[in-house]
Design an enzyme around this catalytic site. Structure first.
Site, PDB file in Angstrom:
ATOM      1  N   ASP A   1      53.152  33.733  54.634  1.00 47.34           N
ATOM      2  CA  ASP A   1      53.454  34.594  53.491  1.00 47.34           C
ATOM      3  C   ASP A   1      52.596  34.127  52.307  1.00 47.34           C
ATOM      4  O   ASP A   1      52.070  33.014  52.310  1.00 47.34           O
ATOM      5  CB  ASP A   1      54.944  34.544  53.134  1.00 47.34           C
ATOM      6  CG  ASP A   1      55.405  35.840  52.444  1.00 47.34           C
ATOM      7  OD1 ASP A   1      54.555  36.675  52.075  1.00 47.34           O
ATOM      8  OD2 ASP A   1      56.634  36.001  52.262  1.00 47.34           O
ATOM      9  N   ASP A   2      52.491  35.003  51.305  1.00 49.08           N
ATOM     10  CA  ASP A   2      51.683  34.630  50.146  1.00 49.08           C
ATOM     11  C   ASP A   2      52.363  33.541  49.322  1.00 49.08           C
ATOM     12  O   ASP A   2      51.721  32.631  48.823  1.00 49.08           O
ATOM     13  CB  ASP A   2      51.316  35.852  49.280  1.00 49.08           C
ATOM     14  CG  ASP A   2      52.502  36.743  48.934  1.00 49.08           C
ATOM     15  OD1 ASP A   2      53.643  36.429  49.332  1.00 49.08           O
ATOM     16  OD2 ASP A   2      52.289  37.763  48.261  1.00 49.08           O
TER      17      ASP A   2
ATOM     18  N   ASP B   1      59.394  31.959  46.445  1.00 47.00           N
ATOM     19  CA  ASP B   1      59.891  31.884  45.068  1.00 47.00           C
ATOM     20  C   ASP B   1      61.307  31.322  45.123  1.00 47.00           C
ATOM     21  O   ASP B   1      61.513  30.100  45.065  1.00 47.00           O
ATOM     22  CB  ASP B   1      59.824  33.288  44.448  1.00 47.00           C
ATOM     23  CG  ASP B   1      60.174  33.316  42.968  1.00 47.00           C
ATOM     24  OD1 ASP B   1      61.106  32.590  42.567  1.00 47.00           O
ATOM     25  OD2 ASP B   1      59.549  34.056  42.197  1.00 47.00           O
TER      26      ASP B   1
HETATM   27  O1  LIG Z   1      61.171  33.536  47.872  1.00 47.05           O
HETATM   28  P1  LIG Z   1      61.602  34.895  47.438  1.00 47.05           P
HETATM   29  O2  LIG Z   1      62.350  34.892  46.127  1.00 47.05           O
HETATM   30  O3  LIG Z   1      62.349  35.645  48.500  1.00 47.05           O
HETATM   31  O4  LIG Z   1      60.278  35.729  47.081  1.00 47.05           O
HETATM   32  C1  LIG Z   1      59.107  35.672  47.862  1.00 47.05           C
HETATM   33  C2  LIG Z   1      58.763  37.015  48.447  1.00 47.05           C
HETATM   34  O5  LIG Z   1      58.598  37.982  47.378  1.00 47.05           O
HETATM   35  C3  LIG Z   1      57.379  38.675  47.553  1.00 47.05           C
HETATM   36  O6  LIG Z   1      57.531  39.772  48.427  1.00 47.05           O
HETATM   37  P2  LIG Z   1      58.142  41.179  47.962  1.00 47.05           P
HETATM   38  O7  LIG Z   1      59.580  41.263  48.382  1.00 47.05           O
HETATM   39  O8  LIG Z   1      57.843  41.387  46.522  1.00 47.05           O
HETATM   40  O9  LIG Z   1      57.409  42.265  48.832  1.00 47.05           O
HETATM   41  P3  LIG Z   1      55.852  42.474  49.106  1.00 47.05           P
HETATM   42  O10 LIG Z   1      55.395  41.291  49.891  1.00 47.05           O
HETATM   43  O11 LIG Z   1      55.811  43.725  49.901  1.00 47.05           O
HETATM   44  O12 LIG Z   1      55.155  42.588  47.780  1.00 47.05           O
HETATM   45  C4  LIG Z   1      56.479  37.645  48.211  1.00 47.05           C
HETATM   46  O13 LIG Z   1      55.422  38.291  48.922  1.00 47.05           O
HETATM   47  C5  LIG Z   1      57.415  36.929  49.159  1.00 47.05           C
HETATM   48  O14 LIG Z   1      57.505  37.590  50.402  1.00 47.05           O
HETATM   49  N1  LIG Z   2      53.398  38.883  42.713  1.00 42.21           N
HETATM   50  C1  LIG Z   2      54.483  38.098  42.775  1.00 42.21           C
HETATM   51  N2  LIG Z   2      55.509  38.451  43.548  1.00 42.21           N
HETATM   52  C2  LIG Z   2      56.580  37.616  43.567  1.00 42.21           C
HETATM   53  N3  LIG Z   2      57.746  37.733  44.243  1.00 42.21           N
HETATM   54  C3  LIG Z   2      58.493  36.662  43.915  1.00 42.21           C
HETATM   55  N4  LIG Z   2      57.860  35.849  43.050  1.00 42.21           N
HETATM   56  C4  LIG Z   2      56.662  36.439  42.819  1.00 42.21           C
HETATM   57  C5  LIG Z   2      55.537  36.072  41.998  1.00 42.21           C
HETATM   58  O1  LIG Z   2      55.499  35.043  41.297  1.00 42.21           O
HETATM   59  N5  LIG Z   2      54.482  36.946  42.018  1.00 42.21           N
HETATM   60 MG   LIG Z   3      56.498  39.534  50.393  1.00 44.40          MG
END
Ligand SMILES: O=P(O)(O)OC[C@H]1O[C@H](OP(=O)(O)OP(=O)(O)O)[C@H](O)[C@@H]1O
Ligand SMILES: Nc1nc2[nH]cnc2c(=O)[nH]1
Ligand SMILES: [Mg+2]
Length: 175
Positions: A109-110, A113
């Site tokens: 994952d990227d 948080d």
């Molecule tokens: O540790 P957490 O508080 O759960 O947050 C982390 C997740 O939040 C973001 O995804 P998001 O749900 O925004 O979806 P996306 O990847 O489609 O942008 C990010 O890419 C992680 O997958």
């Molecule tokens: N782009 C982005 N998405 C998130 N989702 C949870 N934390 C983050 C953050 O710091 N940046």
């Molecule tokens: Mg995500």
């Protein structure tokens, strides 16, 4: 709605901005792969969509892994975290490669948080290796390998969510 304080989004609560360019992101993904290369080999990469798709492609390319699956999870609507929704689970084929528990699989994952997303995927694949490019302190214990830690009150801006734009000079009031 007069008088009510509007709820702050996660980004507003975060306060500090950490913008990441494509170049920086590519370098950080390569650095992540250097670390993962010591841990593998992996049978397959599981990308947590959507944010995990770009790092998963880069990491899989560097590691020579050609089997890539997705687990599709939505939690943030832009910057507000709601309930986690699993829109698509891990495929039967990838589950089989990981012997049902995720052994030999690499989850990418990227970022982590709060760790809620990572925790959910770890429960699906308890023996998999979980890697993210960035980690905030709350989610960090869930991750096996990551590259850069940022503080909990930082919001990371990814290159696919941003564009180059004009910034007024500091003396004119730019932050
Ligand atoms: O540790 P957490 O508080 O759960 O947050 C982390 C997740 O939040 C973001 O995804 P998001 O749900 O925004 O979806 P996306 O990847 O489609 O942008 C990010 O890419 C992680 O997958
Ligand atoms: N782009 C982005 N998405 C998130 N989702 C949870 N934390 C983050 C953050 O710091 N940046
Ligand atoms: Mg995500």
């Amino acid at each position: 709605m007069g008088g009510e304080t509007p709820e702050l989004s996660a980004q507003e609560r975060a306060g500090k901005a950490f913008p990441v360019s494509w170049d920086q992101f590519h370098r950080d993904c390569r650095a992540l792969t250097w670390r993962l290369n010591e841990v593998g080999p992996f049978h397959a990469v599981i990308a947590i969509t959507r944010g995990g798709l770009v790092p998963a492609a880069i990491v899989a390319r560097e590691l020579g892994v050609r089997v890539i699956d997705t687990v599709c999870i939505a939690s943030y609507d832009h910057t507000k975290q709601g309930d986690l929704q699993v829109l698509k689970g891990i495929s039967d084929a990838a589950m089989k490669l990981g012997g049902g528990t995720g052994k030999g699989l690499l989850i990418v994952d990227d970022l982590v948080d709060t760790g809620k997303t990572g925790k959910l995927v770890r429960e699906m694949l308890p023996d998999a290796h979980f890697a993210t490019v960035y980690a905030k302190p709350k989610g960090r214990p869930l991750v096996d390998t990551f590259i850069t830690e940022v503080s909990q009150d930082t919001w990371i801006f990814f290159p696919w969510d941003t564009a180059l734009s004009y910034l007024p000079p500091l003396r004119d009031g730019a932050a």
